[in-house]
Design a protein around this motif. Sequence first.
Motif, mmCIF file in Angstrom:
data_model
loop_
_atom_site.group_PDB
_atom_site.id
_atom_site.type_symbol
_atom_site.label_atom_id
_atom_site.label_comp_id
_atom_site.label_asym_id
_atom_site.label_seq_id
_atom_site.Cartn_x
_atom_site.Cartn_y
_atom_site.Cartn_z
ATOM 1 N N ASP A 308 0.823 -1.227 0.000
ATOM 2 C CA ASP A 308 0.000 0.000 0.000
ATOM 3 C C ASP A 308 0.849 1.265 0.000
ATOM 4 O O ASP A 308 0.311 2.361 -0.144
ATOM 5 N N GLN A 539 -9.390 -3.425 -8.614
ATOM 6 C CA GLN A 539 -9.570 -2.731 -7.335
ATOM 7 C C GLN A 539 -10.662 -3.437 -6.540
ATOM 8 O O GLN A 539 -11.806 -3.540 -6.976
ATOM 9 N N ASN A 543 -10.416 -1.484 -1.322
ATOM 10 C CA ASN A 543 -9.406 -0.662 -1.994
ATOM 11 C C ASN A 543 -8.051 -1.352 -2.133
ATOM 12 O O ASN A 543 -7.107 -0.760 -2.647
ATOM 13 N N ASN A 689 -3.365 3.837 -5.959
ATOM 14 C CA ASN A 689 -2.845 3.380 -4.670
ATOM 15 C C ASN A 689 -2.767 4.508 -3.660
ATOM 16 O O ASN A 689 -2.196 4.332 -2.588
ATOM 17 N N TYR A 695 -8.093 6.645 -4.410
ATOM 18 C CA TYR A 695 -7.569 5.517 -5.181
ATOM 19 C C TYR A 695 -7.908 5.621 -6.668
ATOM 20 O O TYR A 695 -8.193 4.629 -7.333
#
Length: 717
Positions: A308, A539, A543, A689, A695
């Motif tokens: 992440d 996705q 998320n 990301n 996102y």
Amino acid sequence: MNYFLKPAFLLSPLALAMSLSAQAETVDLDTVTVSADFRQTDVQSIPEAVTVVTDTQIEQRSAEHLEQILSFAPNVNFSSGSSRGRYFQIRGIGERSQFIDPVNPSVGLMIDGIDMTGLGGAATLLDIEQVEILRGPQGTRFGANALAGMINIQSKAPTKETEGFVAAKAGNYGTHGQSGAISGGLTDNVQGRLAVSSFKTDGYMENDFLDKDNTNNIDEVVLRGKLAAQLSDKTDLNFTYFYTDIDNGYDAFSLDNNRITYSDNPGIDAQESHSFALELNSKLSDAVSFETSIATTKADVEYSYDEDWAFGQYTFLPDEPEYQADPCDTTQGPCLADFDGYSSFDQYLRDYQRDSLDLRLLSGENGRIFADTTDWVAGIYYFNRDESLKRNYTFADGQYRSDLVVSSLSLYGELNTQLNDRLNLIYGLRAEQWNNDFDDTNAIESDETETLWGGKATLEYLLDSANLVYGSLARGYKAGGVNTDPDISESNRTFDTEYNNTVELGLKSSLLDDKLQTRVATFYIQRKDQQVKSSYAVQNDDNSITFQDYLANAAEGKNYGLELEANWQATDKLAAQLSAGYLETEFVDYSFETDDGEFNKDGRAQAHAPEYSLAAAVNYRLTDQFSVVVENEAKDEFYFSDSHDEKSTSYVLWHARLVFAQGPFEASLYGRNLTDQDQEVRGFGGFGNDPRNGYADDRYVQLGEPRLVGIEGKYSF
């Protein structure tokens, strides 16, 4: 700087060389021998495109790893996505990464006769004699791992006389390194050489969350020992032990595409390997010689990263990001938690065991056949690769495991027929039985055996004593395999062997009384059943991102271009080099489907295939003690992937080195990327990301080396 000015800008060191060339007496260029051929051959005489990077050029670049010298070779690129650029592309062909799937590489890597293909982190440059980059398929010599070409790294051999060196360096970003080597005779018929180095740097990223500047650090220890024994006047025995301990960090991607990261769990890019090689060369008679080599490598590799690129409670202030302890103070800016963010870590632990045996017979002076016109080589090669993977991933139900066993048995031969005093025909063939046995914890299994063949036919003609022209037709191959993603369709579960048919024309010249050497090659590659990595992001509701990765066969690809190299010893004080590559690549009939629909890439360029690549260098001896080297390199933009259309930016880099030498002592001041130009060495697109923009799909890049400056000292004895 626009597209047309960059190549001209790059050639400015050569303009400087020309202006200085009349200031001193001229000297000849040294002969450079290519060891990767069946018979050691001068680089100016071998009828194919080969770049040899010498130990002098490595020192001039102050290079520690292969990635830092690849610009010397035209149409050669590398991909990072790790602490080092350890995936290589030649003429637009080569892998860019490895995650869960087993990979059959397109570019082979040999280090002192040991097959280190796919283990590019070990391509350090301690005590190296030269690096040979063979461009074009090596179907006869190396087989399945050399579809695009081969990189051969040769370290310095043991010597009868005692010699060696000790060296140290220090630079910005906490850089420091120490190295040394000693070589000499142990008995009348046995020589040894031992070299060791340690290199460390904090890396070029700052982690604001952890308040550290070394999460993308380099920490590498290398040791190499070599023995050479003359068992008799006709038999030599050589032994090599090569050890690498690479303990690098991996924290290279920033949400802001700069050198500031926010990762709470940075990754690791580590490799510990032990490699051994034993070679026996014996002249059985005046008619035939026998060569054999046995090599083995055991390597433990970790590749992990914070997926992440951030952490769970993070507030972004207007001017700079600052960590806010839980609870998140949302009055000062958007908090990552407000976007229903995710946190995940991905770790790949691979164990490698590789073993090889090569047995070869070569004709001697009295062993030529076909009316004493033809030299010959015949051999048998066995290779075994055992690769096990353990993957630990935050969102996986448990640890994923897989085992791959590849075994290969090859027969090969090459003939070199002298048709007349000026015309030679060289033709060779390799037949390889390839077995691929795979299974994993998702109950995916594959046990495939196929027979592969490749080879080469070359016609070379000596125009005169200074000019050699050649034309060749080569066929290379890369074995098929299995895709491991359990969610892909069964129609995409396996992929077929790729074949590479290459036509190459070249001219090698020694001009100006051997003061100037030039090498020109033009090529056309037809890629049949081209293996293309399709990778797209999905996705998830939380998320997090799931990547659908699989290899598929595009119908065809086209790669063609032009390459130029020149080495000029203008005077006893002045030397210059030039490397220039032009490359066009194209997909033919390539499309793939994702959840967003079908994407067609027909006519688009292939990934990591810049249209131009250039490098130039000038070495000028100012006085008997002082010399200076000025270098620059340039690379055009290129697509990061075959599955999306994000591109790198083009760049020009400048390097320099000022050297003081007095007797056995040498001190230098060096700088790489002196203008601090951003160079993008890996990139992604097609997913988001960043929690700050919800996102949204974005472009993400990894930056290469910034401006590096340092000092070096070396004492030779």
